[in-house]
Design an enzyme around this catalytic site. Structure first.
Site, mmCIF file in Angstrom:
data_model
loop_
_atom_site.group_PDB
_atom_site.id
_atom_site.type_symbol
_atom_site.label_atom_id
_atom_site.label_comp_id
_atom_site.label_asym_id
_atom_site.label_seq_id
_atom_site.Cartn_x
_atom_site.Cartn_y
_atom_site.Cartn_z
ATOM 1 N N CYS A 1 28.864 88.721 60.712
ATOM 2 C CA CYS A 1 27.900 89.561 61.360
ATOM 3 C C CYS A 1 27.699 88.852 62.825
ATOM 4 O O CYS A 1 28.000 87.790 62.806
ATOM 5 C CB CYS A 1 26.447 89.971 60.758
ATOM 6 N N HIS B 1 25.780 82.932 57.635
ATOM 7 C CA HIS B 1 24.819 84.212 57.601
ATOM 8 C C HIS B 1 25.087 84.819 56.097
ATOM 9 O O HIS B 1 24.336 85.903 55.766
ATOM 10 C CB HIS B 1 24.778 85.136 58.325
ATOM 11 N N TYR C 1 32.845 66.050 41.556
ATOM 12 C CA TYR C 1 31.725 66.798 41.078
ATOM 13 C C TYR C 1 30.481 66.100 41.126
ATOM 14 O O TYR C 1 29.490 66.573 41.383
ATOM 15 C CB TYR C 1 32.225 67.669 39.963
ATOM 16 N N GLN C 2 30.293 64.981 40.359
ATOM 17 C CA GLN C 2 29.286 64.220 40.173
ATOM 18 C C GLN C 2 28.502 63.679 41.217
ATOM 19 O O GLN C 2 27.547 63.587 41.760
ATOM 20 C CB GLN C 2 29.762 62.882 39.083
ATOM 21 N N CYS D 1 35.625 73.449 49.335
ATOM 22 C CA CYS D 1 35.460 73.212 48.067
ATOM 23 C C CYS D 1 36.839 72.669 47.588
ATOM 24 O O CYS D 1 36.752 72.162 46.263
ATOM 25 C CB CYS D 1 35.183 74.411 47.295
ATOM 26 N N HIS D 2 38.032 72.619 48.268
ATOM 27 C CA HIS D 2 38.996 72.071 47.648
ATOM 28 C C HIS D 2 39.102 70.561 47.637
ATOM 29 O O HIS D 2 39.969 69.880 47.029
ATOM 30 C CB HIS D 2 40.360 72.612 48.514
HETATM 31 ZN ZN LIG Z 1 24.746 88.560 58.402
#
Ligand SMILES: [Zn+2]
Length: 224
Positions: free
Chosen positions: A38, A102, A131-132, A162-163
């Site tokens: 948005c 957002h 991850y640790q 996240c990769h």
């Molecule tokens: Zn929004």
């Protein structure tokens, strides 16, 4: 004490109603990417294609509706520019603005938000984190498993990397977009093929001992 007065019940969490969502579809080496957001910020990136470069050129039939045409808002434009640079000219990434975020997940305090935020701020192109380690960066070294959960709920893959989160054992770990995509992204960022082993898909995020101080990415010096 009869039920004379009506129960006042306010429904909370309607922040989505203030968001006029826009969409933008762009091509990438991984197939179509759909960016949504948005005026106040980015809500998501979806990998539409289901095509990974190493599985051959399967032409995915993604819906190519350009819903956002005239109403393209700044966060979407920034995100598209960022992604374009990511795939084509990573050297300029550091100088590009990261769009405001957002998605509702970023609008309230939570461990997931903390994890995603630290990942975005601290783990740069070409780096990986376990991850640790990420759990520790987010303030709870024992929460590696929760970090795995946060990765699965990441609404903005690639931008929030996240990769780059891998097992401390060196195994690659899961990726909601498919392990092939994770592999491709890491290779794109210069990780030698054999360096991140393609493990059985998951890793034992429950065992966190000995994970810190023993991995590839350098310890970040600042906070935020
Ligand atoms: Zn929004």
């Amino acid at each position: 004490m009869t039920a004379a007065s009506p129960i006042t019940c306010k429904v909370l969490g309607k922040m989505d109603e203030t968001c006029e969502m826009k969409y933008k579809v762009m091509d990438s080496p991984l197939g179509k990417l759909e960016i949504s957001g948005c005026e106040q910020g980015l809500h998501g990136i979806k990998l539409h294609g289901g095509k990974t470069p190493d599985t051959g050129p399967t032409d995915a039939t993604a819906p190519a509706e350009q819903l956002g045409g005239p109403g393209a808002v700044q966060p979407l434009l920034q995100c598209a520019a960022w992604l374009d640079a990511y795939f084509r000219e990573p050297a300029v990434l550091e100088g590009l603005p990261v769009p405001a975020l957002h998605h509702p997940i970023f609008q309230k305090e939570s461990f997931t938000r903390q994890v995603l935020w630290k990942l975005l701020k601290l783990v740069k192109f070409g780096e990986t984190v376990s991850y640790q380690q990420l759990a520790a960066l987010a303030g709870n070294p024992r929460a590696a498993r929760a970090v795995g959960g946060a990765m699965r709920s990441n609404p903005i893959p690639i931008l929030i990397p996240c990769h780059r989160v891998v097992c401390s054992s060196g195994a690659m770990g899961n990726y909601s977009g498919g392990v092939g995509v994770k592999e491709w992204l890491l290779a794109h960022e210069g990780h030698p093929a054999g360096k991140v082993a393609r493990g059985g898909g998951s890793c034992a995020t429950g065992s966190w001992h000995g994970a810190l101080g023993n991995t590839t990415s350098s310890q970040p010096t600042g906070r935020d």
